[in-house]
Scaffold this active site. Sequence first.
Site, short mmCIF file in Angstrom:
data_model
loop_
_atom_site.label_atom_id
_atom_site.label_comp_id
_atom_site.label_asym_id
_atom_site.label_seq_id
_atom_site.Cartn_x
_atom_site.Cartn_y
_atom_site.Cartn_z
N ASP A 78 99.31 46.71 51.79
CA ASP A 78 99.47 47.29 50.46
C ASP A 78 100.94 47.47 50.09
O ASP A 78 101.30 47.41 48.91
CB ASP A 78 98.74 48.63 50.38
CG ASP A 78 97.24 48.44 50.15
OD1 ASP A 78 96.73 47.37 50.51
OD2 ASP A 78 96.60 49.36 49.61
N CYS A 119 95.26 48.56 59.00
CA CYS A 119 95.82 49.01 57.73
C CYS A 119 94.76 49.21 56.66
O CYS A 119 93.58 49.02 56.88
CB CYS A 119 96.92 48.05 57.30
SG CYS A 119 98.39 48.23 58.36
N ASP A 120 95.23 49.56 55.47
CA ASP A 120 94.46 50.29 54.47
C ASP A 120 93.01 49.85 54.27
O ASP A 120 92.09 50.63 54.47
CB ASP A 120 95.18 50.24 53.13
CG ASP A 120 96.48 51.04 53.14
OD1 ASP A 120 96.99 51.32 54.24
OD2 ASP A 120 96.98 51.37 52.06
N LYS A 121 92.77 48.63 53.84
CA LYS A 121 91.40 48.23 53.51
C LYS A 121 90.66 47.66 54.70
O LYS A 121 89.43 47.56 54.68
CB LYS A 121 91.38 47.21 52.36
CG LYS A 121 92.16 47.65 51.13
CD LYS A 121 91.76 49.03 50.65
CE LYS A 121 92.73 49.57 49.62
NZ LYS A 121 94.10 49.79 50.11
N CYS A 191 101.94 52.34 58.79
CA CYS A 191 103.09 53.14 58.35
C CYS A 191 102.96 54.60 58.76
O CYS A 191 101.89 55.19 58.72
CB CYS A 191 103.27 53.00 56.84
SG CYS A 191 103.76 51.33 56.36
N GLU A 444 97.28 50.53 43.16
CA GLU A 444 97.97 51.75 43.56
C GLU A 444 99.25 51.91 42.73
O GLU A 444 99.95 50.94 42.47
CB GLU A 444 98.35 51.71 45.04
CG GLU A 444 97.16 51.83 45.96
CD GLU A 444 97.55 51.93 47.42
OE1 GLU A 444 96.70 52.32 48.23
OE2 GLU A 444 98.70 51.60 47.77
N SER A 470 98.81 55.30 46.45
CA SER A 470 99.04 55.12 47.88
C SER A 470 98.87 56.46 48.58
O SER A 470 99.11 57.52 47.99
CB SER A 470 100.46 54.59 48.10
OG SER A 470 100.88 54.80 49.42
#
EC number: 4.2.1.9
Length: 555
Positions: A78, A119-121, A191, A444, A470
């Site tokens: 992202d 990570c995110d998704k 992150c 985002e 985010s």
Amino acid sequence: MRSKKMTHGLEKAPHRSLLHALGLTREEIERPLVGVVNAANEVVPGHVHLHTIAEAVKAGVRAAGGTPMEFPAIAVCDGLAMNHEGMHFSLPSREIIADSIEIMATAHPFDALVFIPNCDKSVPGMLMAMLRMDIPSIMVSGGPMLAGGTLAGRTDLISVFEAVGRVQRGDMTMAELDEMTETACPGCGSCAGMFTANTMNCMAETMGLALPGNGTIPAVTAARVRLAKHAGMKVMELLEKNITPRSIVTPRAVANAVAVDMALGGSTNTVLHLPAVFGEAGLDLTLDIFDEVSRKTPNLCKLSPAGHHHIQDLHAAGGIPAVMAELTRKGLVDTSVMTVTGKTLAENLAELNARVLNPDVIRSADAPYSAQGGIAILKGSLAPQGAVVKQSAVAPEMMVREAVARVFDSEGEAHAAIMGGKINKGDAIIIRYEGPRGGPGMREMLSPTAAIAGMGLGADVALITDGRFSGGTRGAAIGHVSPEAADGGNIGLVREGDHILIDIPARRLDLLVDEAELAARRETFVPLEKPVTSPLLRRYARQVTSAATGAMYRK
């Protein structure tokens, strides 16, 4: 075993021939076949090391008598997709990840699965697939990145995003920014703050679908590799005992996840992802449940972006087990739930001797950062179906505020206005047509919120959108406004100069325009139709539901 559909009997001789072509022996084919879903790639810093994790998982599977079979999954960074057309594709990737795993694990009937996201998704997408398939499974993520910085202090990716505004404002030189860009992200991992990826990895641990430590053990440590080996061994035990994800994820596990989310001050994206994940198990998680749990759950942690601590500090302070133990003291977590260890949460906490090792990082439930959880659900004339804010990251001055609307129909227009110095103290930036359907893809808004902070306006300006944020966003950032503008929501009726009332303690978000005027505006209102060239995004816009229900596909 499930794999016998592919390997057993006279008619499956051609299938066995194909498996032999992989180099598998008869003995390996006869053993339980374990699918290892690996989201490794050389694009995403949180995924660049996942081959190491996968090798450890496969070693664990073999040690416990199984045959691992690895296959890939996509993953979007992202951060790299931010503030350009790439972000339209991030949230849709969640559904594609889940669907593609269903395809692979059904076409090739594995006996068990190990999921390796970071990570995110990739995390919610894999959790959705895990619950959809409901065969013995375990998740082990790649782990968090360490914080970066120099002798002057710690930094992380959000420091760099916000530094862009500081340079624009004249508070920082380009040379200083260049130095920060080289030191803020020191290596592999998700992150370093309590952003979306780390929040969701902590949620997987909280739900009982990953081993203790999954959410917080740093990516670069040997402990992370050992965790992966244990996950590979443990999935064989889950197979032997026929413990499946849906036997672990019960309504009590749902309540536990939301409570820990609130205590951590997790990403607002959990309000999209957790309903989608639990929906695969036939469980409903509504905005009202989020708010009900938030009102009674203390906020125990202030990790970046809300504070100066990072995930490595949370791990050293006792990690998720310590947070859960502290909530258990107040009766806010049900410890009778089953987990992938094959034991209850209560047994896990006792074995770990779970306790808070640093009360500055994990506050006592008797002396929390705040009496309520990190996320609040707002409703009112601007958001009849709801909106979301990370109240733990909002400046005190912005908790109750009447602000003047500055209206933009895209993220890019708003970001240009912020960077151009056209936003004033007391403004509420309205960014609309960025919802799941209107975006499409519900981008985002990290670049605009980071610019607000970097320009020194974080305690004076709000940003309200039908898009999302985010996990690294801080400030009066109110997202997921529902209904979205593209669906005829009132956010589409806001005009430049209108007054907006934000009252987070009262859970209100109101457009201060009388009903007669709103009715008159609605008579002539036609939602903006953006040209969408991508066939994927056109399909997504047709299928996706409201942010208020998790932005899932219609069933």
